[in-house]
Design a protein around this motif. Sequence first.
Motif, PDB file in Angstrom:
ATOM      1  N   PHE A 119       0.869  -1.179   0.000  1.00  0.00           N
ATOM      2  CA  PHE A 119       0.000   0.000   0.000  1.00  0.00           C
ATOM      3  C   PHE A 119       0.901   1.222   0.000  1.00  0.00           C
ATOM      4  O   PHE A 119       1.773   1.370   0.840  1.00  0.00           O
ATOM      5  N   HIS A 120       0.685   2.114  -0.973  1.00  0.00           N
ATOM      6  CA  HIS A 120       1.574   3.247  -1.203  1.00  0.00           C
ATOM      7  C   HIS A 120       1.340   4.398  -0.217  1.00  0.00           C
ATOM      8  O   HIS A 120       0.627   4.251   0.787  1.00  0.00           O
ATOM      9  N   ARG A 121       1.923   5.550  -0.532  1.00  0.00           N
ATOM     10  CA  ARG A 121       1.890   6.666   0.409  1.00  0.00           C
ATOM     11  C   ARG A 121       0.539   7.356   0.517  1.00  0.00           C
ATOM     12  O   ARG A 121       0.409   8.359   1.224  1.00  0.00           O
ATOM     13  N   GLY A 122      -0.469   6.803  -0.129  1.00  0.00           N
ATOM     14  CA  GLY A 122      -1.825   7.223   0.178  1.00  0.00           C
ATOM     15  C   GLY A 122      -2.099   7.024   1.668  1.00  0.00           C
ATOM     16  O   GLY A 122      -2.934   7.707   2.261  1.00  0.00           O
ATOM     17  N   PHE A 123      -1.338   6.110   2.267  1.00  0.00           N
ATOM     18  CA  PHE A 123      -1.449   5.858   3.708  1.00  0.00           C
ATOM     19  C   PHE A 123      -1.174   7.127   4.511  1.00  0.00           C
ATOM     20  O   PHE A 123      -1.731   7.319   5.598  1.00  0.00           O
ATOM     21  N   ASP A 124      -0.332   7.996   3.982  1.00  0.00           N
ATOM     22  CA  ASP A 124       0.020   9.223   4.705  1.00  0.00           C
ATOM     23  C   ASP A 124      -1.089  10.255   4.692  1.00  0.00           C
ATOM     24  O   ASP A 124      -0.976  11.301   5.336  1.00  0.00           O
ATOM     25  N   GLU A 125      -2.192   9.969   3.979  1.00  0.00           N
ATOM     26  CA  GLU A 125      -3.346  10.860   3.944  1.00  0.00           C
ATOM     27  C   GLU A 125      -4.459  10.432   4.901  1.00  0.00           C
ATOM     28  O   GLU A 125      -5.387  11.203   5.145  1.00  0.00           O
ATOM     29  N   VAL A 126      -4.378   9.219   5.442  1.00  0.00           N
ATOM     30  CA  VAL A 126      -5.472   8.727   6.284  1.00  0.00           C
ATOM     31  C   VAL A 126      -5.478   9.442   7.629  1.00  0.00           C
ATOM     32  O   VAL A 126      -4.423   9.828   8.154  1.00  0.00           O
ATOM     33  N   LYS A 127      -6.667   9.625   8.195  1.00  0.00           N
ATOM     34  CA  LYS A 127      -6.806  10.367   9.445  1.00  0.00           C
ATOM     35  C   LYS A 127      -6.396   9.537  10.665  1.00  0.00           C
ATOM     36  O   LYS A 127      -5.906  10.079  11.652  1.00  0.00           O
ATOM     37  N   LYS A 128      -6.637   8.239  10.600  1.00  0.00           N
ATOM     38  CA  LYS A 128      -6.329   7.356  11.725  1.00  0.00           C
ATOM     39  C   LYS A 128      -5.409   6.241  11.244  1.00  0.00           C
ATOM     40  O   LYS A 128      -5.875   5.155  10.886  1.00  0.00           O
ATOM     41  N   PRO A 129      -4.093   6.496  11.206  1.00  0.00           N
ATOM     42  CA  PRO A 129      -3.157   5.509  10.658  1.00  0.00           C
ATOM     43  C   PRO A 129      -3.162   4.173  11.383  1.00  0.00           C
ATOM     44  O   PRO A 129      -2.977   3.128  10.758  1.00  0.00           O
ATOM     45  N   GLU A 130      -3.393   4.194  12.697  1.00  0.00           N
ATOM     46  CA  GLU A 130      -3.415   2.936  13.448  1.00  0.00           C
ATOM     47  C   GLU A 130      -4.584   2.057  13.001  1.00  0.00           C
ATOM     48  O   GLU A 130      -4.446   0.837  12.874  1.00  0.00           O
ATOM     49  N   VAL A 131      -5.740   2.690  12.766  1.00  0.00           N
ATOM     50  CA  VAL A 131      -6.916   1.951  12.296  1.00  0.00           C
ATOM     51  C   VAL A 131      -6.672   1.421  10.890  1.00  0.00           C
ATOM     52  O   VAL A 131      -6.941   0.252  10.591  1.00  0.00           O
ATOM     53  N   ALA A 132      -6.152   2.267  10.008  1.00  0.00           N
ATOM     54  CA  ALA A 132      -5.886   1.862   8.629  1.00  0.00           C
ATOM     55  C   ALA A 132      -4.860   0.731   8.569  1.00  0.00           C
ATOM     56  O   ALA A 132      -4.978  -0.181   7.740  1.00  0.00           O
ATOM     57  N   LEU A 133      -3.876   0.774   9.458  1.00  0.00           N
ATOM     58  CA  LEU A 133      -2.863  -0.279   9.477  1.00  0.00           C
ATOM     59  C   LEU A 133      -3.497  -1.630   9.777  1.00  0.00           C
ATOM     60  O   LEU A 133      -3.204  -2.623   9.108  1.00  0.00           O
TER      61      LEU A 133
END
Length: 229
Positions: A119-133
């Motif tokens: 999963f690319h750096r779109g991850f750096d746009e998510v509001k809750k990185p722990e949840v997205a992880l």
Amino acid sequence: MLLEICANSFQSAKNAQEAGAHRIELCQELSVGGLTPSYGLLKLVKEKLNILTHVLIRPRSGDFVYSKDEFELMQKDITLCKELNFDGIVSGILKADNTLDIARTKVLIELARPLSFTFHRGFDEVKKPEVALQQLIDLGVERVLTSGQKPKAVDCIALLRQLNTLANGQIIIMPGSGINADNVGVFRESGFTEIHASASREISQSETLFSALQTVSDLDKIKAILHAI
């Protein structure tokens, strides 16, 4: 520690291989964060190089929220990469509220199999990185490329370490953005097993009406990072 080079051209990919990098993320247009490479570039890399290659699937610059047609294009590009026998796919989709689009990302992951999925750096746009992880772990994603939601990864090492702890070996946290020979030791000492860097330099070019900044992954910079790992 594994070094992945973000290769934005055939020359960058060739330099990465000659320098001894472990893997490349193949893309084009690094100035806008990287886009899906052309068919010609894909074919040339496959025919002339043998470095482990993951391909970025990102149909346009801007956000990571895609239309129905863009989603279809991404699927066709993944199918092409499988037919060309590449090693992995780098992609992902968000919703308009910057949460993970689980359903459509799952389609891409399943389509990409058995290729590795990052999963690319779109991850750096998510509001809750722990949840997205955790969502990405549940989807079976192999790794996440992230700068820790800052322009440079070294500026958010605390969050990256936190994510690495939460990952607990279930997914690879691969820091990227601004990593070089001078700061790579921070990531090595923090226990990361993979890092991502462009190791680029500007290419001099003649002045024309359509001149724009061009960069290439530099052989010596790649070797310097490898020496510092």
